[in-house]
Design a protein around this motif. Structure first.
Motif, PDB file in Angstrom:
ATOM      1  N   HIS A 271       0.800  -1.209   0.000  1.00 43.40           N
ATOM      2  CA  HIS A 271       0.000   0.000   0.000  1.00 43.40           C
ATOM      3  C   HIS A 271       0.837   1.265   0.000  1.00 43.40           C
ATOM      4  O   HIS A 271       0.615   2.137  -0.839  1.00 43.40           O
ATOM      5  CB  HIS A 271      -1.080   0.052   1.074  1.00 43.40           C
ATOM      6  N   HIS A 320      -6.729  -3.372   3.641  1.00 45.92           N
ATOM      7  CA  HIS A 320      -7.899  -3.257   2.765  1.00 45.92           C
ATOM      8  C   HIS A 320      -7.696  -4.070   1.479  1.00 45.92           C
ATOM      9  O   HIS A 320      -8.617  -4.206   0.700  1.00 45.92           O
ATOM     10  CB  HIS A 320      -8.261  -1.793   2.461  1.00 45.92           C
ATOM     11  N   HIS A 321      -6.476  -4.579   1.285  1.00 42.74           N
ATOM     12  CA  HIS A 321      -6.251  -5.496   0.160  1.00 42.74           C
ATOM     13  C   HIS A 321      -6.566  -6.935   0.552  1.00 42.74           C
ATOM     14  O   HIS A 321      -6.406  -7.839  -0.260  1.00 42.74           O
ATOM     15  CB  HIS A 321      -4.810  -5.409  -0.326  1.00 42.74           C
TER      16      HIS A 321
HETATM   17 CU   LIG Z   1      -3.994  -0.042  -0.655  1.00 45.15          CU
END
Ligand SMILES: [Cu+2]
Ligand code: HEM
Lengths: 580, 227
Positions: A271, A320-321
């Motif tokens: 991220h 969030h992945h």
């Molecule tokens: Cu991300």
């Protein structure tokens, strides 16, 4: 211990004269920047060709016998990895970072030029290792750019013989190269600014590159560690990431490892990596908008704090992945919240860009077109990001073409538009020549509209549930014929966009020889790199004296001033003289 | 709201705004030579590497289904018939901490521009480092003789050997690199390079690295041997 500021010390730069030391083993940040840039763009072209081949398969299935499912996986993987790491990261930090930082902060070079030179050569080595995986038994790895275990190292995945080992080795080498360069960029910004260049007077380009480099120095360690552990799993048979498994009817020797641990490590890097690519683009685009709208950037301080804030927050959103990874559902709640919070400073930046344009004296020069194009694609990709940041929306959309559309908009197209804009913007300074504006504008419109016609339809495919990373979609009940036709249309656009890039390369090379002399400051920009005594700047950048900075980087259209811009190194007394 | 934060006023701002003003001053954010700043930043990055290693270690140790081997048994030595748990590691830790002491003295003599003493103390530090790595090699040999391998061991979870060899190995490489680094700087000190430039900061920068490697060891020690 009395200690003289770096900027005040007479620096003894060695001025090499032979061709080799001047252009090959060069320690000049500008030459290194160009070396980085050309290498990155060259691998980027490889990745572009790979995407074209993938699109051929998706658009015209069963037509090309040389694309088999395992090749398709290998091309997806190499395309993704090259684009994210070896093109964008290297180009923004190694390329633009190297070129712009010393010039924009008024230094003669990076603080440690020798290490800076090594950084490029080690980067080149990592590229060579990566490319060599095309030629080994089994070919490059087909694990997907996320390299998830267990499949990444299991036989059955293409490239499990050598491809995955070379990929991990290449990443390892890349990280070493990045660290050598990154230490230079950060230290130069912190310690080697010229007189008067306070942190809060730095152009936003420098802020973006600086913060991205800090992110890189703190995020790449996670990738390094996971690469080491996966290499050990593959080569020595340890079980860090490998649970007990039956493969091809046989119990493997692995036992008790945790695949989710890899996902955490990977996305703890992955991220921030998105922002490593995005923050330099944010910074550069701010400067382009302000210069070509002849107006100061709206909310400079807010922009700086937004960059720093986004940088900090980017370390606490990684999972969030992983909404579909089977982790604890409460994690999803936490990470959805942080993800939505990070949208706030991002939105502030977008408002500020738009407000910078508001009532500006907009010159639609080629760089400006790309900068404005970026605002469109970025808003677009940002909004779909808010969809995907929410757990319940992500669950059905994850691993579909909606995700492919989202990340191509937000971290594919948007940064690439800024890369083009930045190349056009600084081309006159780097080469001393002006590019052909008509070709530049044609390049913009064809690329901008072309990429939209690639990615806009993909959102629709995603809503239909068309999964990503598939070789072919024939005979799947829930995918209608219209979706397959759409794929053909997307492929035609993609090939079109790829071919259109020839205009760009032609323009760059033609202008190098035939372009008009650009003069030292063709855009009337305020920042220091446009005030160098020579264009292109020579080794050491400045004449006998370093420039002294008297103002921020955004004094455009100041009432009462002689011209519609006041360079950063013009003292107040001269402005008053002109006004009276 | 008070107007303390104003950056134009002659009065120095206090508290948070003061820190911001200080950092955004021109030329240098930290009043140290650039080499030192660069080393600090590198060490910050390296801290993240070791943190990732140790977090991964904790993760696999907690998630594995097979019991973890008992460290005080695995790392015991029998000396003159006495069974002594953790004895070797205690000596190794002691040596490394001592080497931090000699390094600190080298830096001190560096400040005083005492060429010979600085060089000797740095070499002594490097020698401690060499003996540390030597003992580590001995420890590895003994574990390997006992059947501990990266992919498995007779005492319990497979990940024991994997994490142990990986993390102590990575740290050992740092020590080895440090020994080479210190020796090079010591040689330059002795040759008088820093008298010519009248600047011993290279000694201090090498010292930063060395203290960091020691500090990391304390964490590895605590996590592997005492947990
Ligand atoms: Cu991300
Ligand atoms: C004209 C330009 C481009 C085209 C036509 C294109 C096309 C594609 C296609 C067809 C896929 C595979 C989708 C699938 O089967 O799942 C893909 C994946 C991907 N692309 Fe692109 N792409 C382009 C530019 C870029 C750029 C500039 C980036 C930089 C961030 C990028 C990053 C990625 C990534 C990260 C993946 C995922 C790889 C994976 O699933 O492992 N692409 N692209």
């Amino acid at each position: 211990m009395a200690h003289v500021a770096l900027a005040d010390r007479g620096q003894a730069l060695s001025h090499p004269h032979s061709f080799i030391t001047k252009y090959v083993w060069s320690q000049d940040h500008k030459v290194i920047a160009i070396q980085y840039g050309i290498t990155a763009i060259a691998v980027g072209v490889v990745a572009l060709v790979l995407s074209g081949i993938m699109r051929l398969q998706l658009g015209f299935p069963d037509t090309f016998s040389f694309i088999q499912p395992s090749e398709y996986y290998q091309f997806v993987t190499m395309h993704g990895m090259i684009m994210v790491i070896y093109l964008l990261t290297a180009l923004f930090l190694g390329g633009f970072g190297n070129y712009l930082i010393p010039l924009m902060v008024g230094a003669r070079d990076m603080v440690f030029p020798y290490l800076n030179m090594l950084s490029y050569w080690v980067y080149l080595l990592s590229v060579i290792i990566l490319m060599s995986s095309f030629f080994v038994t089994g070919g490059p790895t087909g694990a997907g750019w996320t390299l998830y275990p267990p499949q990444a190292i299991m036989f059955g995945t293409p490239g499990a013989e050598w491809g995955i080992i070379l990929m991990l080795l290449s990443l390892f080498v890349f990280i070493i190269a990045f660290t050598m360069g990154g230490l230079n960029y950060v230290t130069t910004v912190l310690q080697a600014r010229t007189r008067g260049m306070t942190l809060m007077r730095m152009p936003l380009s420098v802020w973006g590159i600086f913060t991205a480099t800090v992110l890189g120095l703190l995020a790449f360690p996670a990738l390094l560690v996971s690469a080491i552990m996966m290499t050990l799993d593959r080569v020595l048979g340890t079980s860090f990431f490998m649970p007990a498994m039956v493969s091809m009817g046989e119990q493997t020797n692995y036992d008790g490892g945790s695949p989710v641990l890899f996902q955490h490590l990977f996305w703890f890097f992955g991220h921030p990596e998105v922002y490593i690519v995005a923050l330099p683009a944010f910074g550069i685009v701010s400067d382009l908008l302000s210069t070509h709208a002849r107006k100061n950037i709206f909310g400079y301080r807010m922009m700086v704090w937004a960059i720093v804030g986004i940088g900090g927050l980017s370390f606490i959103v990684w999972a969030h992945h992983m909404y579909v990874s089977g982790m604890n559902p409460y994690f999803g709640f936490f990470f959805a919240t942080t993800t939505l919070i990070i949208a706030v400073p991002t939105a502030i930046k977008v408002y500020n860009w738009v407000l910078t344009l508001w009532r500006g004296n907009i010159h639609l020069n080629t760089p400006m077109l790309f900068a404005i194009g970026f605002i469109f694609t970025f808003i677009h990709g940002g909004l779909t990001g808010i969809f995907l940041g929410n757990v319940v929306v992500d669950l059905p959309l994850s691993d579909t073409y909606f995700v492919v559309a989202h990340f191509h908009m937000v971290m594919g197209v948007s940064p690439i538009l800024v890369v083009f804009g930045a190349i056009y913007h600084w081309y006159p300074k780097i080469t001393g020549k002006m590019f052909d504006a008509t070709l530049g504008k044609a390049h913009f419109w064809l690329t901008f509209l072309g990429t939209y016609s690639i990615y806009l339809p993909m959102h629709y495919l995603g809503f239909l549930g068309v999964p990503r990373r598939y070789f072919a979609y024939e005979g799947i009940d829930f995918i209608p014929q219209s979706a397959l036709d759409l794929n053909t249309a997307i492929t035609i656009s993609a090939l079109f966009v790829a071919v259109v890039q020839i205009i760009f390369f032609y323009n760059m090379i033609w202008s190098l020889f035939k372009g008009k002399q650009a003069g030292s400051n063709p855009w009337g920009a305020t920042t220091l790199e446009w005030q160098t005594p020579d264009t292109p700047p020579i080794h050491g950048n400045w004449g006998p004296e370093l420039p002294v900075v008297h103002r921020w980087a955004y004094d455009y259209s100041v009432p009462g001033a002689e011209e519609d811009f006041i360079p950063q190194n013009v003292p107040e007394s001269e402005v008053d003289k002109a006004a009276s | 709201m008070s107007d303390i934060g104003s950056t134009t006023g002659a009065v120095l701002a206090e508290g948070m705004p003061g820190i911001v003003d200080d950092w955004s001053a021109d030329k240098e954010a930290f009043h140290v030579p650039w080499g030192k700043a660069m080393m600090w930043i590198f060490l910050l990055s390296d801290t993240f590497i070791f943190s990732c290693f140790l977090t991964s270690y904790m993760n696999v140790r907690m998630s594995t289904t097979v019991p973890w081997p008992n460290p005080s048994e695995v790392f015991a030595l029998t000396i003159f018939g006495n069974h002594m748990p953790l004895i070797l590691i205690a000596i190794m830790t002691f040596i490394l901490i001592t080497s931090s002491g000699t390094m600190a003295m080298a830096v001190n003599f560096g400040y005083r521009k005492d060429r010979v003493k600085t060089a000797i103390l740095m070499l002594a530090t490097a020698a401690f480092g060499v003996s540390f790595v030597g003992m580590q090699a001995f420890e590895w040999t003994k574990l390997i003789e006992d059947g501990v391998r990266p992919w498995g061991n007779p005492f319990g979870a497979d990940q024991f050997g994997a994490t142990f060899f990986m993390i102590t190995g990575f740290h050992g490489l740092h020590v080895t690199g440090g020994v080479i680094y210190l020796s090079i700087i010591a040689f330059k000190v002795y040759r008088g390079d820093y008298d010519k430039s009248n600047n011993y900061e290279a000694v201090e920068i090498a010292g930063l690295y060395w203290h960091f490697v020691d500090l990391v060891w304390v964490f590895i020690f605590a996590f592997f041997y005492l947990w």
